[in-house]
Design an enzyme around this catalytic site. Structure first.
Site, PDB file in Angstrom:
ATOM      1  N   ILE A  23      -5.567   6.497 -10.282  1.00  0.00           N
ATOM      2  CA  ILE A  23      -7.022   6.270 -10.270  1.00  0.00           C
ATOM      3  C   ILE A  23      -7.633   6.673  -8.935  1.00  0.00           C
ATOM      4  O   ILE A  23      -7.020   6.464  -7.882  1.00  0.00           O
ATOM      5  CB  ILE A  23      -7.295   4.743 -10.464  1.00  0.00           C
ATOM      6  CG1 ILE A  23      -6.511   4.163 -11.644  1.00  0.00           C
ATOM      7  CG2 ILE A  23      -8.775   4.405 -10.518  1.00  0.00           C
ATOM      8  CD1 ILE A  23      -7.084   4.414 -12.986  1.00  0.00           C
ATOM      9  N   TRP A 151       1.016   1.678  -0.645  1.00  0.00           N
ATOM     10  CA  TRP A 151      -0.081   2.586  -0.938  1.00  0.00           C
ATOM     11  C   TRP A 151      -1.131   2.692   0.151  1.00  0.00           C
ATOM     12  O   TRP A 151      -2.083   3.442   0.037  1.00  0.00           O
ATOM     13  CB  TRP A 151      -0.783   2.111  -2.218  1.00  0.00           C
ATOM     14  CG  TRP A 151      -0.941   0.607  -2.264  1.00  0.00           C
ATOM     15  CD1 TRP A 151      -0.090  -0.282  -2.870  1.00  0.00           C
ATOM     16  CD2 TRP A 151      -1.949  -0.196  -1.633  1.00  0.00           C
ATOM     17  NE1 TRP A 151      -0.515  -1.580  -2.669  1.00  0.00           N
ATOM     18  CE2 TRP A 151      -1.662  -1.555  -1.907  1.00  0.00           C
ATOM     19  CE3 TRP A 151      -3.088   0.096  -0.864  1.00  0.00           C
ATOM     20  CZ2 TRP A 151      -2.448  -2.604  -1.454  1.00  0.00           C
ATOM     21  CZ3 TRP A 151      -3.869  -0.956  -0.396  1.00  0.00           C
ATOM     22  CH2 TRP A 151      -3.539  -2.282  -0.691  1.00  0.00           C
ATOM     23  N   LYS A 175      10.900   6.083  -3.394  1.00  0.00           N
ATOM     24  CA  LYS A 175      10.062   5.547  -4.468  1.00  0.00           C
ATOM     25  C   LYS A 175       8.658   5.309  -3.925  1.00  0.00           C
ATOM     26  O   LYS A 175       8.401   4.347  -3.216  1.00  0.00           O
ATOM     27  CB  LYS A 175      10.610   4.230  -5.029  1.00  0.00           C
ATOM     28  CG  LYS A 175       9.961   3.929  -6.361  1.00  0.00           C
ATOM     29  CD  LYS A 175       9.829   2.456  -6.679  1.00  0.00           C
ATOM     30  CE  LYS A 175       8.549   1.807  -6.303  1.00  0.00           C
ATOM     31  NZ  LYS A 175       7.292   2.335  -6.831  1.00  0.00           N
ATOM     32  N   SER A 229       4.885  -6.084   0.355  1.00  0.00           N
ATOM     33  CA  SER A 229       4.530  -7.505   0.428  1.00  0.00           C
ATOM     34  C   SER A 229       5.738  -8.376   0.769  1.00  0.00           C
ATOM     35  O   SER A 229       6.885  -8.003   0.493  1.00  0.00           O
ATOM     36  CB  SER A 229       3.963  -7.949  -0.921  1.00  0.00           C
ATOM     37  OG  SER A 229       4.956  -7.799  -1.914  1.00  0.00           O
ATOM     38  N   GLU A 250       9.456  -4.085   6.436  1.00  0.00           N
ATOM     39  CA  GLU A 250       8.180  -4.117   7.170  1.00  0.00           C
ATOM     40  C   GLU A 250       7.198  -4.788   6.236  1.00  0.00           C
ATOM     41  O   GLU A 250       6.805  -4.217   5.221  1.00  0.00           O
ATOM     42  CB  GLU A 250       7.769  -2.690   7.534  1.00  0.00           C
ATOM     43  CG  GLU A 250       6.847  -2.645   8.735  1.00  0.00           C
ATOM     44  CD  GLU A 250       5.393  -2.736   8.356  1.00  0.00           C
ATOM     45  OE1 GLU A 250       4.902  -3.891   8.193  1.00  0.00           O
ATOM     46  OE2 GLU A 250       4.751  -1.700   8.224  1.00  0.00           O
ATOM     47  N   CYS A 284      -1.191  -3.627   7.480  1.00  0.00           N
ATOM     48  CA  CYS A 284      -0.326  -4.768   7.804  1.00  0.00           C
ATOM     49  C   CYS A 284      -0.636  -5.261   9.213  1.00  0.00           C
ATOM     50  O   CYS A 284      -0.457  -6.426   9.517  1.00  0.00           O
ATOM     51  CB  CYS A 284       1.136  -4.371   7.668  1.00  0.00           C
ATOM     52  SG  CYS A 284       1.519  -2.830   8.468  1.00  0.00           S
ATOM     53  N   GLU A 383      -2.191 -13.382   4.642  1.00  0.00           N
ATOM     54  CA  GLU A 383      -2.625 -11.986   4.748  1.00  0.00           C
ATOM     55  C   GLU A 383      -3.582 -11.693   3.595  1.00  0.00           C
ATOM     56  O   GLU A 383      -3.234 -11.867   2.427  1.00  0.00           O
ATOM     57  CB  GLU A 383      -1.421 -11.049   4.664  1.00  0.00           C
ATOM     58  CG  GLU A 383      -1.814  -9.592   4.760  1.00  0.00           C
ATOM     59  CD  GLU A 383      -0.620  -8.651   4.818  1.00  0.00           C
ATOM     60  OE1 GLU A 383       0.205  -8.661   3.894  1.00  0.00           O
ATOM     61  OE2 GLU A 383      -0.512  -7.908   5.808  1.00  0.00           O
TER      62      GLU A 383
HETATM   63  O1  TXE Z   1       2.802  -4.644  -2.727  1.00  0.00           O
HETATM   64  P1  TXE Z   1       4.265  -4.549  -3.335  1.00  0.00           P
HETATM   65  P2  TXE Z   1       1.418  -4.609  -3.512  1.00  0.00           P
HETATM   66  C1  TXE Z   1       0.888  -6.695   1.067  1.00  0.00           C
HETATM   67  C2  TXE Z   1      -0.601  -7.016   1.066  1.00  0.00           C
HETATM   68  C3  TXE Z   1      -0.981  -6.816  -0.351  1.00  0.00           C
HETATM   69  C4  TXE Z   1       0.249  -7.295  -1.068  1.00  0.00           C
HETATM   70  C5  TXE Z   1       0.436  -6.769  -2.456  1.00  0.00           C
HETATM   71  O2  TXE Z   1      -0.769  -8.358   1.429  1.00  0.00           O
HETATM   72  O3  TXE Z   1      -2.089  -7.567  -0.730  1.00  0.00           O
HETATM   73  O4  TXE Z   1       1.317  -6.849  -0.263  1.00  0.00           O
HETATM   74  O5  TXE Z   1       0.483  -5.344  -2.461  1.00  0.00           O
HETATM   75  C6  TXE Z   1       7.465  -1.713  -4.867  1.00  0.00           C
HETATM   76  N1  TXE Z   1      11.834  -4.044  -6.300  1.00  0.00           N
HETATM   77  N2  TXE Z   1       1.184  -5.347   1.484  1.00  0.00           N
HETATM   78  O6  TXE Z   1       1.452  -5.413  -4.750  1.00  0.00           O
HETATM   79  O7  TXE Z   1       4.288  -5.023  -4.730  1.00  0.00           O
HETATM   80  C7  TXE Z   1       6.132  -1.216  -5.361  1.00  0.00           C
HETATM   81  O8  TXE Z   1       6.293  -0.431  -6.518  1.00  0.00           O
HETATM   82  C8  TXE Z   1      11.656  -2.981  -5.499  1.00  0.00           C
HETATM   83  C9  TXE Z   1       1.592  -5.180   2.855  1.00  0.00           C
HETATM   84  O9  TXE Z   1       1.061  -3.200  -3.680  1.00  0.00           O
HETATM   85  O10 TXE Z   1       5.138  -5.182  -2.329  1.00  0.00           O
HETATM   86  C10 TXE Z   1       5.654  -0.430  -4.140  1.00  0.00           C
HETATM   87  O11 TXE Z   1       6.272   0.854  -4.086  1.00  0.00           O
HETATM   88  N3  TXE Z   1      10.436  -2.472  -5.218  1.00  0.00           N
HETATM   89  C11 TXE Z   1       2.157  -3.854   3.108  1.00  0.00           C
HETATM   90  C12 TXE Z   1       6.152  -1.298  -2.986  1.00  0.00           C
HETATM   91  O12 TXE Z   1       7.189  -2.122  -3.530  1.00  0.00           O
HETATM   92  C13 TXE Z   1       9.360  -3.086  -5.744  1.00  0.00           C
HETATM   93  C14 TXE Z   1       1.623  -2.703   2.366  1.00  0.00           C
HETATM   94  C15 TXE Z   1       5.098  -2.212  -2.364  1.00  0.00           C
HETATM   95  O13 TXE Z   1       4.502  -2.970  -3.393  1.00  0.00           O
HETATM   96  C16 TXE Z   1       9.490  -4.219  -6.574  1.00  0.00           C
HETATM   97  C17 TXE Z   1       1.248  -3.020   1.007  1.00  0.00           C
HETATM   98  C18 TXE Z   1      10.810  -4.704  -6.848  1.00  0.00           C
HETATM   99  N4  TXE Z   1      11.035  -5.770  -7.605  1.00  0.00           N
HETATM  100  C19 TXE Z   1       1.020  -4.317   0.638  1.00  0.00           C
HETATM  101  N5  TXE Z   1       8.254  -4.631  -6.930  1.00  0.00           N
HETATM  102  C20 TXE Z   1       2.463  -3.494   4.531  1.00  0.00           C
HETATM  103  N6  TXE Z   1       3.466  -4.149   5.109  1.00  0.00           N
HETATM  104  O14 TXE Z   1       1.847  -2.603   5.096  1.00  0.00           O
HETATM  105  C21 TXE Z   1       7.367  -3.782  -6.334  1.00  0.00           C
HETATM  106  N7  TXE Z   1       8.038  -2.838  -5.633  1.00  0.00           N
END
Ligand code: TXE
Length: 482
Positions: A23, A151, A175, A229, A250, A284, A383
């Site tokens: 999207i 992302w 991934k 996350s 991280e 982050c 966060e």
């Molecule tokens: O993160 P996810 P989301 C934090 C921020 C945000 C929250 C949710 O607070 O609001 O996370 O974001 C993969 N096994 N950050 O839902 O789910 C997923 O496909 C292995 C902080 O987008 O953690 C993606 O590629 N992998 C952060 C990646 O994990 C899995 C940046 C991150 O997604 C998985 C982003 C599993 N079971 C969000 N489930 C930072 N540190 O900068 C999901 N993924």
């Protein structure tokens, strides 16, 4: 290429035949359908990486460095297209996406240099106190590694993982986030164009629950590097604990910005805004907790309110836009949820607090500031990952440090003061992986990235980022035999 995965140097159809919609968050339009991988595709990708490891791990650092430099030059040549692709998918202003691409290029070049230096570090003699023996050390690649990225900074977070992994001699399966896969897939095309051997880089898009978990559970993966996350970080850690495998995490942050009574208020305003509204606050390292000396709070808050309300929101490609939409509907809902919670808690809004007006479509939220936020509020402690700043005042340096360190996280911090000795003294007492004094969030390939406490495990960037993909081996033998 979007309807395929990049496995063993080739673009192949996903075994499931399923796709994921991608999207544009400013328009909510579907801009692509990408192939959705499955555990079977992870198997193929890991097999390809395992086969490629046999020869890639034996190449010299100098050879690998040449590939990394070639990749940097290809990124440079296509920088504008890559930035546009990233903006259109993530929603960040084009000016910010251009900075991302420049960061990625700098990272690839930096790790090319470290790869080249690796050869001279092999078989280095380690002086022993014990007489009669000689010992030397080698740095060897960890194996096939799994890299899982989010992302918010596509192509940058990826460069921070892929470049050092390749420099070390590892092969890998990447991934991308299912939300921003488009620019990440370009890495496959770039790898092909520089003649990177098949199987060294593999890219499998798909959901975290299907593809991400299959990658972390795969027996042939030596190590996982994950950015995302805390919730998923815990799941990844549990999966690896069962196999006793290495990982870098991280994760989240709730970083403080400390503004001392001697701060230059105009500069402070710029740095505070940059620290929370850049990338629509989806960082982050966002300095989302503002601590202001009580003597300057009224003047500073007045400036902050005016500067925040003057920020231009809009589509990434519109001239002069300073803040885009949130990157996904899910993130929009999360951030609006926190704002509503703050209002329900009776917190005082300085500005913002609503879905941005004037946009028929898109995940736009007004840049928002809450003041006098209690330290037990969820908005102060958790966060939010969006354009929401929480403010408190302090009356002494000691109180500022205590408030700053009173967090489960410890990724970053900012200090604004014209007294350098004071700023240095405070920096030494803050529990955070990176501290910026009187500056915006500068992240250079040479400096480390990672956090204290629940912000993660390990460090990316710098020599630490390379060490994460290397195993240390010592060879010890009697001198008499030499
Ligand atoms: O993160 P996810 P989301 C934090 C921020 C945000 C929250 C949710 O607070 O609001 O996370 O974001 C993969 N096994 N950050 O839902 O789910 C997923 O496909 C292995 C902080 O987008 O953690 C993606 O590629 N992998 C952060 C990646 O994990 C899995 C940046 C991150 O997604 C998985 C982003 C599993 N079971 C969000 N489930 C930072 N540190 O900068 C999901 N993924």
């Amino acid at each position: 290429m979007y309807d395929t995965l990049f496995i063993n140097g080739d673009w192949v159809a996903a075994s499931s035949g399923k796709t994921l919609a991608v999207i544009n968050p400013a328009t909510e339009a579907v801009i692509a359908e990408v192939a959705a991988g499955s555990p079977a595709d992870i198997d193929s990708a890991v097999s390809a990486a395992k086969a490629a490891f046999t020869h890639w791990s034996k190449t010299s650092g100098a050879q690998r460095g040449a590939y990394l430099r070639a990749i940097a030059r290809r990124i440079e040549a296509g920088a504008e297209e890559l930035a546009a692709l990233s903006s259109g998918n993530n929603g960040k202003p084009l000016s910010e996406a251009r900075i991302d691409i420049d960061d990625a290029i700098a990272t690839w070049d930096y790790y090319a240099g470290l790869a080249e230096q690796l050869d001279a570090r092999q078989n280095a003699e380690v002086p022993l106190a014990m007489p009669g023996y000689r010992s030397s050390s080698r740095l060897e690649p960890a194996g096939v590694v799994g890299l899982i990225v989010p992302w918010n900074f596509p192509f940058v977070t990826t460069a921070w993982k892929v470049a050092p992994a390749l420099a070390a001699g590892c092969t890998l399966v990447l991934k991308p986030s299912e939300i921003t896969p488009l620019v990440e897939l370009q890495l496959g095309a770039i790898a092909q164009s520089v003649g990177l051997p098949a199987g060294v880089i593999n890219i499998v898009c798909g959901s975290g629950s299907d593809v991400g978990s299959a990658l972390t559970a795969h027996p042939d993966i030596a190590k996982i590097s994950f950015t995302g996350s805390n919730r998923v970080g815990e799941i990844v850690m549990q999966s690896l604990a069962k196999q006793v495998k290495g990982l870098s995490l991280e994760l989240g942050g709730k970083s403080p910005m400390l503004v001392m009574d001697d701060a230059d208020l105009d500069q402070a305003t710029d740095w505070i805004l940059g620290g929370i509204f850049y990338n629509a606050g989806q960082m982050c390292s966002a300095t989302s907790r503002l601590l202001v000396h009580e003597s300057i709070a009224p003047q500073l808050l007045q400036r902050l309110k005016a500067a925040t309300e003057a920020l231009k929101l809009g589509d990434a490609f519109e001239e002069g836009v300073q803040m885009g939409p949130l990157t996904s509907k899910a993130q929009f809902d999360t951030v609006m949820g926190y704002i509503e919670r703050g209002q329900a808690e009776g917190l005082t809004l300085l500005t913002g607090g609503r879905r941005a007006e004037g946009f028929e479509r898109g995940y736009f939220i007004e840049p928002t500031i809450f003041v006098d936020v209690p330290t037990d509020s969820a908005l102060w402690r958790e966060e939010i990952f969006g354009p929401v700043l929480c403010v408190r005042t302090f009356s002494s340096e000691a109180q500022a440090i205590t408030l700053a360190n009173d967090s489960d996280f410890g990724l970053a911090a900012g200090i604004i003061s014209q007294d350098n000795a004071k700023a240095q003294r405070i920096a030494e007492q803050l529990q955070a992986g990176h501290i910026w004094i009187n500056s915006l969030q500068l992240v250079c390939p040479e400096t480390s990235w990672g956090g204290f406490k629940r912000s993660g495990i390990g460090r990316e960037l710098g020599p630490w980022g390379l060490a994460a993909y290397l195993e240390v081996k010592h060879i010890t033998q009697p001198l008499a035999e030499l």
